[in-house]
Design a protein around this motif. Structure first.
Motif, PDB file in Angstrom:
ATOM      1  N   ASP A   8       0.836  -1.265   0.321  1.00  0.00           N
ATOM      2  CA  ASP A   8       0.030   0.347   0.065  1.00  0.00           C
ATOM      3  C   ASP A   8       0.523   1.378  -0.123  1.00  0.00           C
ATOM      4  O   ASP A   8       1.866   1.607   1.016  1.00  0.00           O
ATOM      5  CB  ASP A   8      -0.823  -0.073   1.322  1.00  0.00           C
ATOM      6  N   PHE A   9       0.497   2.230  -0.531  1.00  0.00           N
ATOM      7  CA  PHE A   9       1.158   3.696  -0.587  1.00  0.00           C
ATOM      8  C   PHE A   9       0.683   4.426  -0.277  1.00  0.00           C
ATOM      9  O   PHE A   9      -0.776   4.813  -1.284  1.00  0.00           O
ATOM     10  CB  PHE A   9       1.968   3.701  -2.748  1.00  0.00           C
ATOM     11  N   THR A  10       0.848   5.277   0.384  1.00  0.00           N
ATOM     12  CA  THR A  10      -0.194   6.203   1.199  1.00  0.00           C
ATOM     13  C   THR A  10       0.942   7.950   0.890  1.00  0.00           C
ATOM     14  O   THR A  10       2.090   7.555   1.582  1.00  0.00           O
ATOM     15  CB  THR A  10       0.028   6.182   2.471  1.00  0.00           C
ATOM     16  N   LYS A  11       0.268   8.818   0.694  1.00  0.00           N
ATOM     17  CA  LYS A  11       0.878  10.317   0.579  1.00  0.00           C
ATOM     18  C   LYS A  11       0.276  10.500   1.313  1.00  0.00           C
ATOM     19  O   LYS A  11      -0.877  11.915   1.241  1.00  0.00           O
ATOM     20  CB  LYS A  11       1.368  10.484  -0.900  1.00  0.00           C
ATOM     21  N   PRO A  12       0.740  11.094   2.579  1.00  0.00           N
ATOM     22  CA  PRO A  12       0.511  12.399   3.184  1.00  0.00           C
ATOM     23  C   PRO A  12       0.486  14.005   2.930  1.00  0.00           C
ATOM     24  O   PRO A  12       1.230  13.803   1.860  1.00  0.00           O
ATOM     25  CB  PRO A  12       0.713  12.092   4.710  1.00  0.00           C
ATOM     26  N   GLY A  13      -0.374  14.342   3.349  1.00  0.00           N
ATOM     27  CA  GLY A  13      -0.085  15.740   2.539  1.00  0.00           C
ATOM     28  C   GLY A  13       0.670  16.268   3.290  1.00  0.00           C
ATOM     29  O   GLY A  13       1.644  17.297   2.147  1.00  0.00           O
ATOM     30  N   LYS A  14       1.924  16.187   3.647  1.00  0.00           N
ATOM     31  CA  LYS A  14       2.708  16.708   4.363  1.00  0.00           C
ATOM     32  C   LYS A  14       3.711  15.893   5.169  1.00  0.00           C
ATOM     33  O   LYS A  14       2.820  14.756   5.539  1.00  0.00           O
ATOM     34  CB  LYS A  14       2.621  17.770   5.770  1.00  0.00           C
ATOM     35  N   GLY A  15       4.952  15.814   4.627  1.00  0.00           N
ATOM     36  CA  GLY A  15       6.080  14.687   4.620  1.00  0.00           C
ATOM     37  C   GLY A  15       6.387  13.576   3.399  1.00  0.00           C
ATOM     38  O   GLY A  15       5.423  14.196   2.276  1.00  0.00           O
ATOM     39  N   GLN A  16       7.062  13.255   3.849  1.00  0.00           N
ATOM     40  CA  GLN A  16       7.782  12.263   3.186  1.00  0.00           C
ATOM     41  C   GLN A  16       5.971  11.000   2.459  1.00  0.00           C
ATOM     42  O   GLN A  16       4.980  10.500   3.301  1.00  0.00           O
ATOM     43  CB  GLN A  16       8.714  11.309   3.532  1.00  0.00           C
ATOM     44  N   ALA A  17       6.265  10.271   1.322  1.00  0.00           N
ATOM     45  CA  ALA A  17       5.775   9.083   0.959  1.00  0.00           C
ATOM     46  C   ALA A  17       6.153   7.737   1.904  1.00  0.00           C
ATOM     47  O   ALA A  17       6.885   7.977   1.953  1.00  0.00           O
ATOM     48  CB  ALA A  17       5.520   8.582  -0.153  1.00  0.00           C
ATOM     49  N   LEU A  18       4.648   6.976   2.415  1.00  0.00           N
ATOM     50  CA  LEU A  18       5.142   6.083   3.391  1.00  0.00           C
ATOM     51  C   LEU A  18       4.392   4.713   2.406  1.00  0.00           C
ATOM     52  O   LEU A  18       3.620   4.748   1.410  1.00  0.00           O
ATOM     53  CB  LEU A  18       3.752   6.083   4.210  1.00  0.00           C
ATOM     54  N   TYR A  19       5.132   3.594   1.989  1.00  0.00           N
ATOM     55  CA  TYR A  19       5.011   2.209   1.573  1.00  0.00           C
ATOM     56  C   TYR A  19       4.979   1.686   2.265  1.00  0.00           C
ATOM     57  O   TYR A  19       5.851   0.517   3.575  1.00  0.00           O
ATOM     58  CB  TYR A  19       6.155   2.093   0.887  1.00  0.00           C
ATOM     59  N   LYS A  20       3.434   1.364   2.461  1.00  0.00           N
ATOM     60  CA  LYS A  20       3.239  -0.171   4.313  1.00  0.00           C
ATOM     61  C   LYS A  20       3.179  -2.080   3.066  1.00  0.00           C
ATOM     62  O   LYS A  20       2.494  -2.200   1.695  1.00  0.00           O
ATOM     63  CB  LYS A  20       1.767   0.131   4.131  1.00  0.00           C
TER      64      LYS A  20
END
Length: 187
Positions: free
Chosen positions: A26-38
């Protein structure tokens, strides 16, 4: 080396010195900060599952795995024995390592054995295997409704649902990826 953008389901990589495969991603890109790869990872040696989250910019070492063409020979008290067809070297896999794949092995079957260094950690079966039905209920006149299946057991001990017209002694084709009946085979 892999980067985070290379992560996807089915990718094999090294984590803590052991090979792992990504089973969910799962890929998530919060509005602020780095992208997260779960990622949900499965250890290819022990079979254990765990979750890990990576940030963009991280890199990963590819798993050093090799597929070798081997032939299934026999089963003994130590496990299932396979032979490399070029070097005649034999390797043994345990019942736990094979899982349900053990039900689709027949003598002298050609398979691909997944090797991590000198250690066998899994197999890849052919897509279809032909097995003889050893036990099933007899067909009853009038059982012609579409989708009318019955349980059957094949020569390796595997149980599955088959159409009502399949009888004991019939040779059937089974899809090894799903474990489902495919068709009846003429001998």
């Amino acid at each position: 080396m892999y980067s985070c953008s290379d992560l996807k389901k089915g990718l094999k990589l090294m984590v803590d010195g052991e090979p792992h495969v990504i089973v969910a991603f799962d890929f998530t890109k919060p509005g602020k900060g780095q992208a997260l790869y779960k990622c949900k990872l499965r250890n290819m040696i022990t079979g254990s599952l765990f979750d890990r989250t990576y940030r963009s910019g991280e890199s990963f070492e590819p798993a050093s795995l090799e597929d070798r063409d081997m032939q299934y020979l026999y089963q003994d008290e130590t496990g299932y024995v396979f032979m490399d067809q070029k070097t005649f070297e034999q390797v043994t896999l345990t019942e736990e390592t094979l899982g349900d794949d053990k039900y689709f092995l027949i003598d002298n079957m050609d398979v691909k054995v997944l090797m991590f260094g000198d250690r066998a950690i899994g197999i890849t079966l052919p897509n279809f295997v032909n097995l003889k039905v050893t036990q099933t209920d007899p067909w009853v006149k009038g059982d012609t409704a579409a989708g009318n299946n019955k349980p059957a057991t094949v020569e390796t001990g595997y149980s599955l649902q088959v159409p009502s017209f399949v009888e004991e002694g019939d040779l059937i084709q089974i899809d090894t990826r799903t474990g489902a009946y495919n068709t009846r085979v003429k001998e």
